[in-house]
Design an enzyme around this catalytic site. Structure first.
Site, PDB file in Angstrom:
ATOM      1  N   LEU A   8       0.613  -1.213  -0.022  1.00 10.93           N
ATOM      2  CA  LEU A   8       0.125   0.014  -0.066  1.00 10.93           C
ATOM      3  C   LEU A   8       0.966   1.208  -0.029  1.00 10.93           C
ATOM      4  CD1 LEU A   8      -2.649  -1.092   2.802  1.00 10.93           C
ATOM      5  CD2 LEU A   8      -3.210  -0.781   0.295  1.00 10.93           C
ATOM      6  N   TYR A  20      -2.801   5.142  16.503  1.00 10.49           N
ATOM      7  CA  TYR A  20      -3.643   4.384  15.480  1.00 10.49           C
ATOM      8  C   TYR A  20      -5.125   4.614  15.003  1.00 10.49           C
ATOM      9  CZ  TYR A  20      -6.461   0.176  14.414  1.00 10.49           C
ATOM     10  OH  TYR A  20      -7.544  -0.725  13.800  1.00 10.49           O
TER      11      TYR A  20
HETATM   12  P1  NAI Z   1      -4.542  -7.623  10.603  1.00 10.55           P
HETATM   13  O1  NAI Z   1      -3.348  -6.699  11.000  1.00 10.55           O
HETATM   14  O2  NAI Z   1      -4.734  -8.968  10.917  1.00 10.55           O
HETATM   15  O3  NAI Z   1      -4.405  -7.492   8.893  1.00 10.55           O
HETATM   16  C1  NAI Z   1      -3.892  -6.492   8.219  1.00 10.55           C
HETATM   17  C2  NAI Z   1      -3.320  -6.988   6.791  1.00 10.55           C
HETATM   18  O4  NAI Z   1      -2.846  -5.794   6.285  1.00 10.55           O
HETATM   19  C3  NAI Z   1      -1.995  -7.779   7.216  1.00 10.55           C
HETATM   20  O5  NAI Z   1      -2.266  -9.100   6.600  1.00 10.55           O
HETATM   21  C4  NAI Z   1      -1.080  -6.965   6.554  1.00 10.55           C
HETATM   22  O6  NAI Z   1      -0.106  -8.037   5.903  1.00 10.55           O
HETATM   23  C5  NAI Z   1      -1.528  -6.224   5.539  1.00 10.55           C
HETATM   24  N1  NAI Z   1      -0.866  -4.835   5.542  1.00 10.55           N
HETATM   25  C6  NAI Z   1      -0.113  -4.054   6.557  1.00 10.55           C
HETATM   26  N2  NAI Z   1       0.531  -3.093   5.991  1.00 10.55           N
HETATM   27  C7  NAI Z   1       0.577  -3.311   4.469  1.00 10.55           C
HETATM   28  C8  NAI Z   1       1.119  -2.614   3.393  1.00 10.55           C
HETATM   29  N3  NAI Z   1       1.774  -1.438   3.723  1.00 10.55           N
HETATM   30  N4  NAI Z   1       0.518  -2.919   2.169  1.00 10.55           N
HETATM   31  C9  NAI Z   1      -0.207  -4.211   2.029  1.00 10.55           C
HETATM   32  N5  NAI Z   1      -0.620  -4.927   3.125  1.00 10.55           N
HETATM   33  C10 NAI Z   1      -0.464  -4.409   4.225  1.00 10.55           C
HETATM   34  O7  NAI Z   1      -5.733  -6.709  10.847  1.00 10.55           O
HETATM   35  P2  NAI Z   1      -7.289  -7.326  11.002  1.00 10.55           P
HETATM   36  O8  NAI Z   1      -7.620  -7.551  12.201  1.00 10.55           O
HETATM   37  O9  NAI Z   1      -7.445  -8.052   9.823  1.00 10.55           O
HETATM   38  O10 NAI Z   1      -8.063  -5.924  10.498  1.00 10.55           O
HETATM   39  C11 NAI Z   1      -8.239  -5.582   9.306  1.00 10.55           C
HETATM   40  C12 NAI Z   1      -8.726  -4.135   9.081  1.00 10.55           C
HETATM   41  O11 NAI Z   1      -9.749  -3.719   9.901  1.00 10.55           O
HETATM   42  C13 NAI Z   1      -7.587  -3.186   9.576  1.00 10.55           C
HETATM   43  O12 NAI Z   1      -7.785  -2.105   8.751  1.00 10.55           O
HETATM   44  C14 NAI Z   1      -8.151  -2.683  10.952  1.00 10.55           C
HETATM   45  O13 NAI Z   1      -7.602  -1.654  11.646  1.00 10.55           O
HETATM   46  C15 NAI Z   1      -9.636  -2.652  10.913  1.00 10.55           C
HETATM   47  N6  NAI Z   1      -9.966  -3.226  12.127  1.00 10.55           N
HETATM   48  C16 NAI Z   1     -10.089  -4.452  12.652  1.00 10.55           C
HETATM   49  C17 NAI Z   1     -10.725  -4.579  13.755  1.00 10.55           C
HETATM   50  C18 NAI Z   1     -10.472  -6.041  14.522  1.00 10.55           C
HETATM   51  O14 NAI Z   1     -11.535  -6.403  15.142  1.00 10.55           O
HETATM   52  N7  NAI Z   1     -10.029  -7.023  13.797  1.00 10.55           N
HETATM   53  C19 NAI Z   1     -11.522  -3.712  14.785  1.00 10.55           C
HETATM   54  C20 NAI Z   1     -11.484  -2.445  13.800  1.00 10.55           C
HETATM   55  C21 NAI Z   1     -10.817  -2.285  12.842  1.00 10.55           C
HETATM   56  C1  15L Z   2      -9.118  -2.499  16.245  1.00 15.21           C
HETATM   57  O1  15L Z   2      -9.115  -1.525  15.693  1.00 15.21           O
HETATM   58  C2  15L Z   2      -8.170  -3.512  16.250  1.00 15.21           C
HETATM   59  O2  15L Z   2      -7.547  -3.630  14.738  1.00 15.21           O
HETATM   60  C3  15L Z   2      -8.457  -5.016  16.824  1.00 15.21           C
HETATM   61  O3  15L Z   2      -7.298  -5.631  16.797  1.00 15.21           O
HETATM   62  C4  15L Z   2      -9.101  -5.064  18.071  1.00 15.21           C
HETATM   63  O4  15L Z   2      -8.180  -4.430  19.026  1.00 15.21           O
HETATM   64  C5  15L Z   2     -10.341  -4.132  17.939  1.00 15.21           C
HETATM   65  O5  15L Z   2     -10.071  -2.570  17.353  1.00 15.21           O
HETATM   66  C6  15L Z   2     -11.100  -3.669  19.301  1.00 15.21           C
HETATM   67  O6  15L Z   2     -11.232  -2.721  19.737  1.00 15.21           O
HETATM   68  O7  15L Z   2     -11.369  -4.480  19.913  1.00 15.21           O
END
Ligand code: NAI
Ligand code: 15L
Length: 258
Positions: free
Chosen positions: A50, A134
């Protein structure tokens, strides 16, 4: 049938929803900077960092929309968040503008408003009160979405996801949990409705303890069907929460977790 790209496809959320989207008939071109080892038949992968505009532009060329999950998902150094989340989201929108892509599902986060007390119900018009750098970086993503909508008509759903995982694992998630199925259905609606605009939407399931209320009509016809309530008796942590962001509020500022 639309062609969608999914960034962050190697991450936790993507891994949960890929099969669910497939079952809803949504096939995505998957992308990450990490390789994906477990492609199902019919799934395709394209590497993109990205941080590199040309990678992102080639990724979105010829597609109808983007599910943007890629980036850093936790607190980190400012420079790292700047590259992955702020520059990365800017590249995504700029690439969409250049390639004529008109719709984005933007994974924002509840941490944009994580500093609000747990006693304060919020709706999508709540002003940002980020709890971390963040959270700041995700708020900037929402501003980029809005600017590219107003200037160029690229529509986005800015979804402040709560906690998306298989099942709630602590009491805070009785408020914040978003089931993978509810998320998949939300994504389906985002790419189905005729007019999307650029709404902010809180992404949580139908939890009785939710702090967030979406504007009565997101225009999406999305009604979460799952609820954290059914897991209540299994959760016995005794953490007292003061702020909605939970533990993020007390994380070392601008430091990645060990
Ligand atoms: P994650 O950290 O497991 O996955 C993020 C992915 O983005 C990783 O596979 C990583 O390799 C990729 N990535 C990071 N930097 C990159 C770059 N420069 N270029 C290409 N790829 C890159 O995160 P998760 O938990 O899957 O979350 C997905 C999205 O949802 C994130 O944007 C996160 O901020 C958002 N989010 C997730 C929550 C959750 O409950 N898991 C809650 C709130 C938001
Ligand atoms: C987020 O934004 C994070 O990506 C995820 O790992 C969780 O911590 C989530 O919020 C949360 O608030 O539970």
């Amino acid at each position: 049938m639309q062609t969608l790209v999914m960034t962050g496809a190697a991450g936790q959320v993507a891994t949960l929803i890929r099969p669910l989207l497939g079952a809803l008939g949504i096939q995505c071109l998957l992308s990450d900077r990490k390789a994906l080892a477990d492609l199902s038949p019919g799934e395709r992968f394209q590497y993109a960092d990205l941080g590199v505009l040309s990678d992102v532009e080639s990724l979105v060329s010829g597609v109808d929309g983007v599910i943007h999950l890629g980036g850093l998902s936790r607190e980190s150094h400012f420079e790292a968040l700047l590259d992955a989340n702020i520059r990365g989201t800017y590249h995504l929108y700029e690439a969409c503008r250049r390639q004529g892509v008109k719709r984005v599902f933007l994974a924002s986060s509840n941490h944009v408003t994580g500093f609000y007390p747990v006693t304060q119900p919020l709706d999508a018009y709540a002003l940002p009160r980020p709890d971390t750098l963040y959270g700041v970086s995700k708020g900037v993503g929402e501003l980029l979405a809005r600017c590219f909508y107003d200037r160029f008509g690229i529509e986005s759903a800015c979804v402040r996801i709560g906690s998306c995982c298989e099942a709630p694992t602590d009491k805070r998630m009785l408020s914040t949990w978003l089931s993978p199925n509810d998320l998949a259905r939300l994504i389906q609606q985002v790419f189905t409705v005729e007019h999307l605009g650029c709404p902010v939407i809180y992404g949580c399931s139908n939890n009785s303890a939710a702090w967030w209320k979406n504007a009565s009509d997101t225009g999406l016809g999305w009604h979460p069907q799952d609820s954290a309530d059914e897991f209540k008796s299994q959760l016995d942590d005794d953490v007292t929460l003061s702020r909605q962001g939970g533990s993020f509020v007390d994380l070392p500022f601008g430091e990645p977790e060990p």
